[in-house]
Design an enzyme around this catalytic site. Sequence first.
Site, short mmCIF file in Angstrom:
data_model
loop_
_atom_site.label_atom_id
_atom_site.label_comp_id
_atom_site.label_asym_id
_atom_site.label_seq_id
_atom_site.Cartn_x
_atom_site.Cartn_y
_atom_site.Cartn_z
N SER A 144 0.84 -1.20 0.00
CA SER A 144 0.00 0.00 0.00
C SER A 144 0.88 1.24 0.00
CB SER A 144 -0.88 0.03 1.25
OG SER A 144 -1.58 1.26 1.32
N TYR A 155 -1.54 -0.13 10.29
CA TYR A 155 -1.64 -0.66 8.92
C TYR A 155 -0.42 -0.23 8.11
CZ TYR A 155 -3.48 -0.88 4.07
OH TYR A 155 -3.66 -1.11 2.73
#
Length: 260
Positions: A144, A155
């Site tokens: 990501s 995350y």
Amino acid sequence: MKNRFEGKVVVVTGAAQGIGRGVALGCAAAGGRVLFVDRADFVADVAAEAVGAGSGNTTSFVADLETYEGAQAALAFAVEKFGGIDILINCVGGAIRMRPYAEFEPAQIDAEIRRSLMPTLYACHAVLPHLLARGGGTIVNVSSNATRGIRRVPYSAAKGGVNALTAALAMEYGQQGIRVVASAPGGTLAPPRRIPRNAVGDTEKEQAWMNEAVQQVTESTFLKRYGSLDEQVAPILFLASDEASYITGSVLPVAGGDNG
Ligand SMILES: NC(=O)c1ccc[n+]([C@@H]2O[C@H](COP(=O)([O-])OP(=O)(O)OC[C@H]3O[C@@H](n4cnc5c(N)ncnc54)[C@H](O)[C@@H]3O)[C@@H](O)[C@H]2O)c1
């Protein structure tokens, strides 16, 4: 590109929806024998969609990839069904909660790492004996651009781990014919999720934090917009294919100019 994956066995994780679904269907449409793996039962219907579209040679396996046993069982099933594995594409992941880091509870930090790092770490380990037995192969990890972004620090850390394991694994196993690469998607438009990232749902405050993240993600792109699912799937298929045979150890940002 129709025969891009002809003769290849491809395992795609997180194949029930979103980017993973698009990738798995794309591999099947390009001639691959594809195992669709997901925790959601309806992954069988998605694999059947490929069969229905005439791609053939697909099947599915339900596993919780946040456990090592789940990863091992899924990859063993692919070998049992197709006789080996050539390509593993790790799509499981996704931020569960958006909030300032000070607002995360310890258990919520753990949950993000379990969701967005461990399935990839486990599946990469579990696939290695099968790739080595085949004399080589390819792993594509979906990371990501959130490695630099707000409202989801755990995350971001998990995806930083995915980037590191991609580089280190590529370095360690390159001489044995194994390529390891990653794509780093930016914000991606998709239909409403059948399986929400966060089963409990978001409070108003959490939605506001989410909006702040969305704004930061959009502003950080040069193109000032989110990408589409197709714009994420295409580079992943390229990285998985033999056309990318001299690319290994790298993370390809697919985020409209935002390099994460
Ligand atoms: N969608 C985005 O905007 C975006 C942006 C950057 C990166 N990514 C990354 O792309 C990947 C796919 O994202 P998405 O938005 O398409 O995902 P999604 O949340 O729509 O779907 C994830 C899939 O993974 C499955 N899954 C979740 N936990 C699992 C587990 N423990 N075991 C097995 N299956 C499990 C879910 O059932 C679901 O089918 C993720 O790794 C995510 O971090 C997505």
